[in-house]
Scaffold this motif. Structure first.
Motif, mmCIF file in Angstrom:
data_model
loop_
_atom_site.group_PDB
_atom_site.id
_atom_site.type_symbol
_atom_site.label_atom_id
_atom_site.label_comp_id
_atom_site.label_asym_id
_atom_site.label_seq_id
_atom_site.Cartn_x
_atom_site.Cartn_y
_atom_site.Cartn_z
ATOM 1 N N SER A 51 0.839 -1.191 0.000
ATOM 2 C CA SER A 51 0.000 0.000 0.000
ATOM 3 C C SER A 51 0.870 1.235 0.000
ATOM 4 N N ALA B 12 -1.646 -5.523 -0.423
ATOM 5 C CA ALA B 12 -2.204 -4.673 -1.475
ATOM 6 C C ALA B 12 -2.637 -5.507 -2.662
ATOM 7 N N ARG C 248 -6.087 -6.478 -2.082
ATOM 8 C CA ARG C 248 -7.041 -5.379 -2.075
ATOM 9 C C ARG C 248 -7.418 -4.929 -3.468
ATOM 10 N N ARG C 249 -6.620 -5.307 -4.470
ATOM 11 C CA ARG C 249 -6.936 -4.898 -5.829
ATOM 12 C C ARG C 249 -8.074 -5.758 -6.373
ATOM 13 N N ASP D 257 -5.899 5.706 1.475
ATOM 14 C CA ASP D 257 -5.644 4.444 0.788
ATOM 15 C C ASP D 257 -6.805 4.091 -0.142
ATOM 16 N N THR E 1 -6.376 6.036 -3.271
ATOM 17 C CA THR E 1 -5.312 5.407 -4.042
ATOM 18 C C THR E 1 -5.841 4.188 -4.787
ATOM 19 N N GLN E 2 -6.639 3.385 -4.100
ATOM 20 C CA GLN E 2 -7.172 2.177 -4.714
ATOM 21 C C GLN E 2 -8.093 2.494 -5.882
ATOM 22 N N ASP F 72 -7.684 1.133 -9.625
ATOM 23 C CA ASP F 72 -8.768 0.418 -10.301
ATOM 24 C C ASP F 72 -9.159 1.090 -11.612
#
Length: 563
Positions: A131, A140, A143-144, A177, A180-181, A185
């Motif tokens: 992350s 991370a 989390r994607r 965060d 950022t994600q 995406d």
């Protein structure tokens, strides 16, 4: 009979992935080029482009980056560092300088049993993208979500500042965060998938394109074009000296600034060996233009610019977007990131919190004084001796020091002090000559500030990363001399050594390549591009304002949300 160089049996041995990982864990600097395993520890202090560009490729297949930035002679010399080879396609590790984790041989022999870690491959465990804000227990990589529906995703420029307003009790870091994600995406949905097969196909097509460019002679320099450039330079300098002689100091400064502005493009060409393609000849041309005439260090520019070409638009690593406390093109700078280039924390302190909120208003005024910062960076580089002190480039520092002393003798002493009699005239000449060079700073930042800063991981190919983080600027052919090739930055990032006078012809080939592999080619008019940059700066500024207000509210009401 001519001697034919063949790799020794030791150099031709196939090295396993675990062996290479173990060597890197021991501190060895290993890169892969054309299937060859190179141990380049000894080359770090000799590399004319600086050690950081190499360190960002440790554990990775650097074939395309090396081919793009180096001559065939330099690539041949790299074989001296070969210690083995790999079979098949290489799965990249995340370099140690980017916080990649590597297991030593003993750790590989006695693995710690961890069910979650065992689920990840060696490549993923060692090279996963942590992350950008913090690395919690969930990786991370997990989390994607890799959503592919365009309708569910938005780019950073359209992520509302409201995304930074968390529900009561939500921590600030997790909120950042989340933003950022969403940026990650969006890029995953917009660009080709980051799987090995897709990225391998892109690499193959990119290499075919490079061969086609060679076959069409686009790497060959048009020296007649430089004859025209030299005529233009001479005219601008002559006009500056003429107006200086009659006492029109502001006008003289304006023409001198135009002269410097144009010279930057030739220094850029020489730094990439894009003129004669001979390392020593182009270096001397670059030092004469940059140091002796412009007062800037070509060596500093090479060290900074090579890193920029390797890790384009990476907030932690790319010096070309690290301008705290004045500019932040990503919310990730709010976390006081550590810069691997500057070797320090880029503090999001009280001053930065205020300037970032109004950065879209400060953008053009600050760039008016950008050349003064280049003087500072050049002298830091030269005085501290940050360049190579051994090998073919050992003498560069001393020639550059002589060049910078010469510059301040003819400009500082000869013109500013001896020729201009009044303080007001000196200030006018100094400020006008330097402010007129501001367009080149706009041109440089324009190509990257509005583009993605997301990290899609080590599996993303070099050509896709360059096209995802760089935009081109559309302009009529007759205006090419004003932009100096910087309007073709995406093409330049793909093929840095192509002479700039051939970039327009190369553009059509790159556009065909982009259509074939499905990578969007970012092309905007100069006005539209500026609007996108100002829009990005404004949005990040609003995010900074909201974050600051939330922090103030927490300080004023420490029990907020607890009752």
């Amino acid at each position: 009979m001519a001697h034919v160089h063949r790799p020794s049996p030791r150099r031709d041995v196939v090295l396993s992935r675990d062996t290479i990982e173990g060597l890197i864990a021991e501190g060895r600097k290993i890169i892969i080029v054309d299937g060859k395993v190179l141990k380049v520890d000894a080359w770090l202090s000799y590399h004319p482009g600086g050690d950081l560009a190499i360190l960002h490729m440790v554990g990775k297949d650097a074939t395309d980056e090396v081919n793009a930035l180096h001559s065939s002679e330099a690539r041949e010399r790299m074989s001296l560092y070969q210690i083995g080879r790999v079979e098949g396609s290489w799965r990249n590790f995340k370099p140690p300088i980017q916080n990649g984790h590597f297991r030593s041989q003993s750790e590989q022999d006695c693995p710690v049993q961890d069910s979650e870690e065992d689920e990840l491959s060696n490549s993923d465990r060692s090279s996963r993208s942590a992350s950008p804000i913090f690395d919690n227990e969930e990786t991370a990589l997990r989390r994607r979500t890799r959503q592919r529906s365009q309708g569910d995703l938005t780019p950073l420029s359209s992520i509302s500042s409201e995304d930074l307003v968390s529900p009561i009790g939500t921590e600030r870091l997790s909120t950042l965060d989340m933003v950022t994600q969403r940026e990650i995406d969006f890029d995953l949905a917009k660009y080709p998938p980051i799987d090995q097969a897709t990225q391998r196909h892109i690499i193959e097509k990119y290499r075919e394109l490079n061969q086609r460019i060679k076959d069409e002679g686009l790497y060959q320099c048009n020296y007649w074009a430089y004859g025209i450039e030299a005529t233009r330079y001479s005219l601008l300098f002559a006009l500056s000296m003429w107006f200086l002689n009659i006492g029109w100091y502001g006008t003289s400064g304006a023409f001198l600034g135009m002269f410097w502005h144009q010279l930057v493009f030739t220094a850029h060409d020489a730094g990439h060996m894009g003129i004669t393609h001979d390392f020593h000849v182009d270096t001397i041309i670059g030092i004469i233009v940059a140091d002796f005439i412009g007062g800037l260090s070509l060596g500093w520019w090479k060290r900074s610019h090579n890193v920029h070409h390797i890790v384009t638009n990476s907030p932690e690593h790319d010096p070309d977007i690290e301008h705290m406390p004045f500019f932040a093109i990503s919310h990730r700078f709010f976390d006081s990131l550590y810069s691997t280039y500057h070797d320090r924390v880029m503090a999001f302190d009280v001053f930065a919190k205020h300037t970032i909120q109004i950065q879209h208003y400060l953008y053009y005024p600050i760039l008016l004084f950008g050349r003064f910062n280049l003087y500072v960076q050049s002298w830091i580089y030269l005085v501290l001796g940050l360049g190579p002190r051994k090998g073919a480039a050992w003498w560069h520092r001393w020639l550059e020091l002589a060049g910078n002393v010469f510059f301040w003798l003819w400009f500082g002493y000869g013109i500013m002090y001896k020729t201009i009699p009044t303080a007001s005239g000196r200030w006018t000449f100094l400020l006008v000559s330097h402010m007129v060079t501001a367009p080149v700073h706009v041109q440089i930042t324009l190509s990257h500030f509005a583009m993605s800063t997301a990290d899609l991981g080590v599996d993303e190919s070099f050509p896709q990363r360059m096209l995802r983080t760089t935009m081109d600027v559309e302009c009529p052919k007759w205006l090419d001399f004003i932009h100096g090739g910087l309007q073709f930055q995406a093409i330049h990032h793909l093929f840095p050594r192509i002479p700039r006078h051939n970039l327009r012809r190369t553009q059509k080939l790159v556009q065909e390549f982009c259509r074939e592999v499905g990578i969007p080619y970012a092309l905007y008019g100069f006005v539209d591009g500026n609007e996108k940059v100002i829009g990005r700066l404004g949005e990040v500024g609003r995010q900074a304002a909201i974050l600051t207000k939330c922090q103030q509210a927490i300080v004023e009401k420490p029990d907020f949300g607890m009752h």
